[in-house]
Design a protein around this motif. Sequence first.
Motif, PDB file in Angstrom:
ATOM      1  N   VAL A 309       0.838  -1.301   0.011  1.00  0.00           N
ATOM      2  CA  VAL A 309       0.056  -0.129   0.070  1.00  0.00           C
ATOM      3  C   VAL A 309       1.013   1.241  -0.075  1.00  0.00           C
ATOM      4  N   GLU A 310       1.037   1.897  -1.175  1.00  0.00           N
ATOM      5  CA  GLU A 310       1.900   3.099  -1.291  1.00  0.00           C
ATOM      6  C   GLU A 310       1.047   4.253  -1.603  1.00  0.00           C
ATOM      7  N   ASN A 311       1.608   5.309  -0.913  1.00  0.00           N
ATOM      8  CA  ASN A 311       1.210   6.924  -1.454  1.00  0.00           C
ATOM      9  C   ASN A 311       2.484   7.646  -1.525  1.00  0.00           C
ATOM     10  N   ASN A 312       2.292   8.792  -2.390  1.00  0.00           N
ATOM     11  CA  ASN A 312       3.266   9.753  -2.680  1.00  0.00           C
ATOM     12  C   ASN A 312       3.058  11.093  -1.894  1.00  0.00           C
ATOM     13  N   GLY A 313       2.709  10.755  -0.535  1.00  0.00           N
ATOM     14  CA  GLY A 313       2.440  12.027   0.154  1.00  0.00           C
ATOM     15  C   GLY A 313       3.776  12.377   0.908  1.00  0.00           C
ATOM     16  N   GLU A 314       3.408  13.097   2.077  1.00  0.00           N
ATOM     17  CA  GLU A 314       4.582  13.603   3.034  1.00  0.00           C
ATOM     18  C   GLU A 314       5.154  12.427   3.605  1.00  0.00           C
ATOM     19  N   GLN A 315       6.653  12.561   3.508  1.00  0.00           N
ATOM     20  CA  GLN A 315       7.667  11.364   4.220  1.00  0.00           C
ATOM     21  C   GLN A 315       7.317  11.240   5.654  1.00  0.00           C
ATOM     22  N   ILE A 316       7.307  10.073   6.125  1.00  0.00           N
ATOM     23  CA  ILE A 316       7.301   9.640   7.438  1.00  0.00           C
ATOM     24  C   ILE A 316       8.772   9.920   8.169  1.00  0.00           C
ATOM     25  N   PRO A 317       8.978  10.585   9.066  1.00  0.00           N
ATOM     26  CA  PRO A 317      10.430  10.789   9.553  1.00  0.00           C
ATOM     27  C   PRO A 317      11.078   9.333   9.966  1.00  0.00           C
ATOM     28  N   ALA A 318      12.393   9.345  10.005  1.00  0.00           N
ATOM     29  CA  ALA A 318      13.106   8.164  10.127  1.00  0.00           C
ATOM     30  C   ALA A 318      13.075   7.741  11.716  1.00  0.00           C
ATOM     31  N   LYS A 319      12.852   8.583  12.716  1.00  0.00           N
ATOM     32  CA  LYS A 319      12.622   8.198  13.827  1.00  0.00           C
ATOM     33  C   LYS A 319      11.431   7.531  14.166  1.00  0.00           C
ATOM     34  N   SER A 320      10.303   8.030  13.355  1.00  0.00           N
ATOM     35  CA  SER A 320       8.920   7.466  13.671  1.00  0.00           C
ATOM     36  C   SER A 320       8.864   6.286  12.988  1.00  0.00           C
ATOM     37  N   GLY A 358       2.996 -14.001   8.573  1.00  0.00           N
ATOM     38  CA  GLY A 358       3.711 -12.908   7.704  1.00  0.00           C
ATOM     39  C   GLY A 358       4.358 -11.884   8.437  1.00  0.00           C
ATOM     40  N   GLU A 359       4.592 -11.115   7.546  1.00  0.00           N
ATOM     41  CA  GLU A 359       5.418  -9.820   8.422  1.00  0.00           C
ATOM     42  C   GLU A 359       5.215  -8.545   7.769  1.00  0.00           C
ATOM     43  N   ILE A 360       5.234  -7.230   8.409  1.00  0.00           N
ATOM     44  CA  ILE A 360       4.940  -5.942   7.722  1.00  0.00           C
ATOM     45  C   ILE A 360       5.864  -5.337   8.004  1.00  0.00           C
ATOM     46  N   THR A 361       6.476  -4.310   6.881  1.00  0.00           N
ATOM     47  CA  THR A 361       7.264  -3.510   7.325  1.00  0.00           C
ATOM     48  C   THR A 361       6.897  -1.876   6.523  1.00  0.00           C
ATOM     49  N   CYS A 362       7.605  -1.042   6.879  1.00  0.00           N
ATOM     50  CA  CYS A 362       7.371   0.240   6.322  1.00  0.00           C
ATOM     51  C   CYS A 362       8.470   0.977   5.970  1.00  0.00           C
ATOM     52  N   LYS A 363       8.550   1.719   4.633  1.00  0.00           N
ATOM     53  CA  LYS A 363       9.716   2.445   4.196  1.00  0.00           C
ATOM     54  C   LYS A 363       9.197   3.804   3.540  1.00  0.00           C
ATOM     55  N   SER A 364       9.907   4.813   3.890  1.00  0.00           N
ATOM     56  CA  SER A 364       9.302   5.979   3.502  1.00  0.00           C
ATOM     57  C   SER A 364      10.581   6.915   2.988  1.00  0.00           C
ATOM     58  N   LYS A 367       9.734  10.498  -2.004  1.00  0.00           N
ATOM     59  CA  LYS A 367       9.106  10.283  -3.115  1.00  0.00           C
ATOM     60  C   LYS A 367       7.830   9.383  -2.964  1.00  0.00           C
ATOM     61  N   LEU A 368       7.990   8.312  -1.923  1.00  0.00           N
ATOM     62  CA  LEU A 368       7.082   7.206  -1.519  1.00  0.00           C
ATOM     63  C   LEU A 368       7.025   6.797  -0.269  1.00  0.00           C
ATOM     64  N   THR A 369       5.929   6.367   0.501  1.00  0.00           N
ATOM     65  CA  THR A 369       5.710   5.879   1.555  1.00  0.00           C
ATOM     66  C   THR A 369       4.919   4.748   1.077  1.00  0.00           C
ATOM     67  N   SER A 370       5.918   3.214   1.648  1.00  0.00           N
ATOM     68  CA  SER A 370       5.172   2.092   1.364  1.00  0.00           C
ATOM     69  C   SER A 370       5.078   1.336   2.639  1.00  0.00           C
ATOM     70  N   PHE A 371       3.863   0.405   2.638  1.00  0.00           N
ATOM     71  CA  PHE A 371       3.736  -0.495   3.625  1.00  0.00           C
ATOM     72  C   PHE A 371       3.958  -1.701   2.875  1.00  0.00           C
TER      73      PHE A 371
END
Length: 383
Positions: A309-320, A358-364, A367-371
């Motif tokens: 599930v991806e969106n091109n919105g505001e980046q999530i801070p690395a610490k979050s 399974g497992e879930i990760t988040c990258k941000s 350009k893109l925030t991806s779950f």
Amino acid sequence: MKRQKVKLTTREKSELFGEGVITVILLLLLNLSIVILINLAVLNDPRLENSIYFLKKTITLWNGAHLWSWQRGFIIIMLIFDAIVVYWRLIRRYHQMQLRHVISELHYIADGHLDHRIPFIVKTDLQKVIDSINALVDSTVASMEEERQIEQSKDDLITNVSHDIRTPLTSIIGYLGLLKTQPNINDDDGKKYVAIAYDKALQMKSLADDLFEYTTLRSSTKTKLVLAPLHVNSMLEQVEAGFELEAEKKNIGFEVICRPHDLTIQADAKMIVRVLNNLISNALKYGHGATKISLIANKVNNDQVELRVENNGEQIPAKSLKKIFERFYRVETSRNLKTGGTGLGLAITQSIVALHGGEITCKSDAKLTSFIIRLPLNGPQAQ
């Protein structure tokens, strides 16, 4: 931790030296006694003397030489034996001293110095004991830290729930109080107060429902998956259709991609839909500036499916990113519930994914925030 050999104290060195001296004296006295007894036996028995003379003539050493004196040969043998005994006594006492140092270090740790480790290197089986003690202390410290975090988590849970319940409850009590103390209030204001109190009550119910679901999901014994074949592309299209109206209001478009198109997995459809609903809701609420949300499914290694599930919105801070799946954690620090969230959506999502094996990760990034979700193709039993 820097390893080192056991360093003996001055007293221990003196003790070791004294042990060696006493052992040598005792052995010399024993040797002298044996030599005297043998000499007396030879003098009193001519046959024994003849036998010894015969052996001296018979035994040939190097270059044809014969044993010159049986006494000297016997003394050499006794000296070799004495050296072995002295070495054995000293090394035995040294190992006892090493053990004493290890016990002292162990008492030091037991007194509460859990950040300390036994630093010694020894060449005996005692090293296995030292390594086991250090590993045990590491395990104990880790368990204590984990327990401390659990206690802190419980405290945070109580604090967060109290805050999130108190805020809407205060509003409900306030508006109901106005209705009670002002009987002549006009209908428009009365309806307004009732509507606000009703919305706040719904917020409280949402929090209670999420809490119940979260605790139920965390206890796998209480949650039973209803596994069945799930057509992934159809599911993604149905989920996307449920958010089209809300997305249009925010000028956000959807994209659905499924590779292969007929991809099917064994999963609990209701729970997987809940996962996607949570992630899309999260993107709509917090993906500020987003213009597109992508729902992507790919078959991986013939035994897994990857859902994105991806969106091109505001980046999530690395610490979050490190805390984003923790219960009650919000990237936005404000807890005024303006977005309507309880802070449990992603924690519930992670629990559902874990139940499916399974497992879930988040990258941000900018350009893109991806779950990213990885699930076994044939259900959790395939793991």
